[in-house]
Design a protein around this motif. Structure first.
Motif, PDB file in Angstrom:
ATOM      1  N   SER A 239       0.860  -1.178   0.000  1.00  0.00           N
ATOM      2  CA  SER A 239       0.000   0.000   0.000  1.00  0.00           C
ATOM      3  C   SER A 239       0.899   1.231   0.000  1.00  0.00           C
ATOM      4  N   GLY A 240       0.284   2.399  -0.080  1.00  0.00           N
ATOM      5  CA  GLY A 240       1.067   3.634  -0.018  1.00  0.00           C
ATOM      6  C   GLY A 240       1.831   3.941  -1.286  1.00  0.00           C
ATOM      7  N   PHE A 241       1.237   3.638  -2.451  1.00  0.00           N
ATOM      8  CA  PHE A 241       1.881   4.014  -3.713  1.00  0.00           C
ATOM      9  C   PHE A 241       1.927   5.545  -3.816  1.00  0.00           C
ATOM     10  N   ASN A 244      -1.014   7.407  -4.964  1.00  0.00           N
ATOM     11  CA  ASN A 244      -2.231   7.209  -4.160  1.00  0.00           C
ATOM     12  C   ASN A 244      -2.108   7.772  -2.747  1.00  0.00           C
ATOM     13  N   HIS A 331     -11.779  -1.551  -2.762  1.00  0.00           N
ATOM     14  CA  HIS A 331     -11.522  -0.524  -1.740  1.00  0.00           C
ATOM     15  C   HIS A 331     -10.866   0.702  -2.376  1.00  0.00           C
ATOM     16  N   ARG A 339     -10.940  12.122  -3.863  1.00  0.00           N
ATOM     17  CA  ARG A 339      -9.795  12.929  -4.322  1.00  0.00           C
ATOM     18  C   ARG A 339     -10.198  14.368  -4.609  1.00  0.00           C
TER      19      ARG A 339
HETATM   20  C1  HEM Z   1      -6.536  -2.920   6.608  1.00  0.00           C
HETATM   21  C2  HEM Z   1      -6.929  -1.779   6.162  1.00  0.00           C
HETATM   22  C3  HEM Z   1      -6.526  -1.204   4.844  1.00  0.00           C
HETATM   23  C4  HEM Z   1      -5.729  -1.716   3.864  1.00  0.00           C
HETATM   24  C5  HEM Z   1      -4.978  -3.024   3.843  1.00  0.00           C
HETATM   25  C6  HEM Z   1      -5.715  -0.755   2.800  1.00  0.00           C
HETATM   26  C7  HEM Z   1      -5.048  -0.920   1.623  1.00  0.00           C
HETATM   27  C8  HEM Z   1      -5.089  -0.059   0.563  1.00  0.00           C
HETATM   28  C9  HEM Z   1      -4.492  -0.292  -0.708  1.00  0.00           C
HETATM   29  C10 HEM Z   1      -3.700  -1.539  -1.109  1.00  0.00           C
HETATM   30  C11 HEM Z   1      -4.730   0.783  -1.476  1.00  0.00           C
HETATM   31  C12 HEM Z   1      -4.250   0.971  -2.924  1.00  0.00           C
HETATM   32  C13 HEM Z   1      -3.334   2.115  -3.195  1.00  0.00           C
HETATM   33  C14 HEM Z   1      -2.322   2.482  -2.168  1.00  0.00           C
HETATM   34  O1  HEM Z   1      -2.320   1.968  -1.060  1.00  0.00           O
HETATM   35  O2  HEM Z   1      -1.486   3.353  -2.422  1.00  0.00           O
HETATM   36  C15 HEM Z   1      -5.464   1.730  -0.667  1.00  0.00           C
HETATM   37  C16 HEM Z   1      -5.841   2.983  -1.063  1.00  0.00           C
HETATM   38  C17 HEM Z   1      -6.410   3.928  -0.244  1.00  0.00           C
HETATM   39  N1  HEM Z   1      -6.913   3.686   1.016  1.00  0.00           N
HETATM   40 FE1  HEM Z   1      -6.769   1.997   2.047  1.00  0.00          FE
HETATM   41  N2  HEM Z   1      -6.477   0.313   3.141  1.00  0.00           N
HETATM   42  C18 HEM Z   1      -6.991   0.082   4.381  1.00  0.00           C
HETATM   43  C19 HEM Z   1      -7.825   0.900   5.095  1.00  0.00           C
HETATM   44  C20 HEM Z   1      -8.111   2.203   4.759  1.00  0.00           C
HETATM   45  C21 HEM Z   1      -8.842   3.107   5.580  1.00  0.00           C
HETATM   46  C22 HEM Z   1      -9.423   2.811   6.964  1.00  0.00           C
HETATM   47  C23 HEM Z   1      -8.886   4.297   4.925  1.00  0.00           C
HETATM   48  C24 HEM Z   1      -9.524   5.521   5.485  1.00  0.00           C
HETATM   49  C25 HEM Z   1     -10.228   6.352   4.817  1.00  0.00           C
HETATM   50  C26 HEM Z   1      -8.182   4.118   3.659  1.00  0.00           C
HETATM   51  C27 HEM Z   1      -7.983   5.080   2.710  1.00  0.00           C
HETATM   52  C28 HEM Z   1      -7.384   4.879   1.498  1.00  0.00           C
HETATM   53  C29 HEM Z   1      -7.170   5.931   0.515  1.00  0.00           C
HETATM   54  C30 HEM Z   1      -7.525   7.401   0.660  1.00  0.00           C
HETATM   55  C31 HEM Z   1      -6.565   5.332  -0.586  1.00  0.00           C
HETATM   56  C32 HEM Z   1      -6.088   6.016  -1.880  1.00  0.00           C
HETATM   57  C33 HEM Z   1      -7.201   6.176  -2.841  1.00  0.00           C
HETATM   58  C34 HEM Z   1      -6.793   6.965  -4.050  1.00  0.00           C
HETATM   59  O3  HEM Z   1      -5.898   6.541  -4.763  1.00  0.00           O
HETATM   60  O4  HEM Z   1      -7.398   8.016  -4.267  1.00  0.00           O
HETATM   61  N3  HEM Z   1      -7.735   2.827   3.595  1.00  0.00           N
HETATM   62  N4  HEM Z   1      -5.687   1.189   0.560  1.00  0.00           N
END
Ligand code: HEM
Length: 426
Positions: A239-241, A244, A331, A339
């Motif tokens: 995560s955390g690209f 993104n 997700h 965004r």
């Molecule tokens: C176990 C919990 C979570 C996992 C494993 C997870 C994992 C991921 C993954 C793999 C991505 C794809 C892109 C990237 O990470 O750079 C993503 C995007 C994102 N996640 Fe999560 N996430 C989790 C929970 C959350 C929660 C609680 C939030 C709160 C709002 C959140 C907000 C976001 C946002 C803002 C993005 C980026 C979307 C974009 O590209 O505009 N995530 N997450």
């Protein structure tokens, strides 16, 4: 990272455990076992460090694609300030304790990165909240969650690739250490704050290749060998690209006395990994984490490192269309609607945990306003999608089915010059 010297493999295993366990006993065990490590020292003048406490990106490691790698080991300590308005004496005690760490350790993933934040409850002792910052009390952010709402006054976040640095720094602030990386400890945060050392006032965690697979062995309900060794997170994906994440610039407060600071949301989530790894297959995991077309188009190999610096959200359908077509929505795909100017508005610095004996995630994010976090988290609910398609409120609705929110808290991370017991209108 600087898990170095002596018998590297054993040492690394041991240090992971130390941060999870923590405390004085664990620390003396590691000093006795491995002796002093060669940790880079800090600055002579802490005022030379960036004004934003959250400006970590330039001081963290990056991977080959330009993605910033979060530090591998983390501790959060939640504090209560038992008095009314803070005195200058207390302020000096806090400032000295924090500056000692900056002199002791390089401000980096190999040394120590940290922040200190203050909650709405802290600012209640003044006539008004922090000037120019909307800092609401935390609240539940979905119909199906019932989190405890934290009312601590302050939170300290310590992070490093080097587990013993995190534990040492913690002992310097809250324990009985006399020296920290060769410097004398003059004051402690426990001189002015109450700082219980049990969960939920103390939370620990880790993120990065190898760590989730290792820690999965210690918690029940995670099927054996389910978490890939290369995965930086329990759920099996990177995560955390870069594309993104919000930039640090975007999340920095621009006006008023707290300009240069940011806001922080800290939640504690339980992960339900058994169905994730036993009922779902890799197609479903990719569909639910990223997007169903990502699964069909085979865009994600392994833990997703092949994606480079972007989760490729411009190569998939709008979330409603995906839900209609596949009966499942990703997700990441859902989050795109939050965004602004084609960039996420929150900067995620979350990490996994085994606090409480369960697999979990401390979701920590910084953003200019708490409202931006709320808006982003609300997008994750996919309420309209659940109303209009076969996707359920939590089922097949991204990863909601696997998350239970236990706690939420909101904080202001003041700029460095106001980080020691700030007044509401500095
Ligand atoms: C176990 C919990 C979570 C996992 C494993 C997870 C994992 C991921 C993954 C793999 C991505 C794809 C892109 C990237 O990470 O750079 C993503 C995007 C994102 N996640 Fe999560 N996430 C989790 C929970 C959350 C929660 C609680 C939030 C709160 C709002 C959140 C907000 C976001 C946002 C803002 C993005 C980026 C979307 C974009 O590209 O505009 N995530 N997450």
């Amino acid at each position: 990272m600087t898990d170095l010297t002596l018998d590297t493999t054993n040492r690394r295993e041991f240090m992971k455990a130390v941060v999870a366990v923590g405390g004085t006993a664990a620390l003396s065990a590691c000093v006795g076992r491995f002796g002093q490590t060669d940790v880079p020292t800090g600055v002579d003048d802490p005022a030379t460090l960036p004004e934003g406490q959250h400006l970590w990106d330039d001081f963290l490691a990056t991977d080959g694609h330009g993605n910033v790698s979060n530090a591998r080991h983390h501790v959060l300590r939640f504090l209560t300030y038992p008095k009314g308005r803070p005195s200058n004496t207390d302020r000096t005690i806090v400032a000295t304790a924090l500056e000692t760490l900056e002199r002791a350790y390089e401000w980096s993933n190999e040394g120590l990165l940290f922040t200190v934040g203050y909650s709405p409850a802290y600012f209640d002792r003044f006539d008004a909240g922090p000037r120019g910052v909307d800092l609401p009390a935390p609240k539940s952010l979905a119909d199906f969650e019932d989190p405890k709402l934290d009312t601590y006054d302050a939170v300290v976040h310590l992070a490093s690739d080097n587990a013993d640095v995190v534990v040492e720094a913690e002992e310097a602030l809250f324990g009985n250490r006399d020296t920290v990386n060769g410097l004398t400890v003059e004051t402690r945060l426990t001189d002015v704050f109450e700082a219980p050392s049990e969960y939920p006032a103390r939370r620990t965690g880790f993120v990065g290749e190898g760590l989730p697979a290792k820690f999965a062995e210690e918690v029940p309900d995670v099927p054996t060998d389910a978490v890939p060794e290369e995965s930086p997170l329990f759920m099996g994906f990177k995560s955390g690209f870069a594309k993104n994440q919000a930039s640090e610039n975007r999340v920095t407060i621009t006006e008023g006395p707290f300009a240069g600071g940011t806001t922080q949301h800290v939640s504690a989530l339980d992960l339900n990994l058994k169905p994730w790894y036993t009922q779902d297959d890799q197609w479903q995991r990719i569909a639910k984490m990223f997007a169903p077309t990502h699964a069909d188009d085979e865009l994600v190999a392994g833990v997703g490192t092949n994606l480079g610096a972007t989760a490729k959200m411009d190569e998939t359908l709008a979330p409603m269309a995906a839900a209609e077509q596949f009966g499942v929505v990703g997700h990441s795909q859902k989050m795109v609607s939050a965004r602004r100017d084609d960039s996420p508005v929150i900067l995620r610095r979350d990490f996994d945990t085994t606090d409480g004996g369960n697999a979990g995630l401390h979701f920590l994010a910084v953003q200019e306003t708490i409202e931006e976090f709320v808006r982003t988290r609300t997008a994750m609910n996919g309420t309209e999608i659940a109303e209009k398609t076969a996707v359920g409120q939590r089922l097949n609705n991204g990863i909601l089915q696997y998350l239970t929110t236990r706690r939420r808290g909101n904080y202001l991370l003041p700029p460095r010059s106001h980080r020691a017991l700030p007044v509401a209108d500095p």
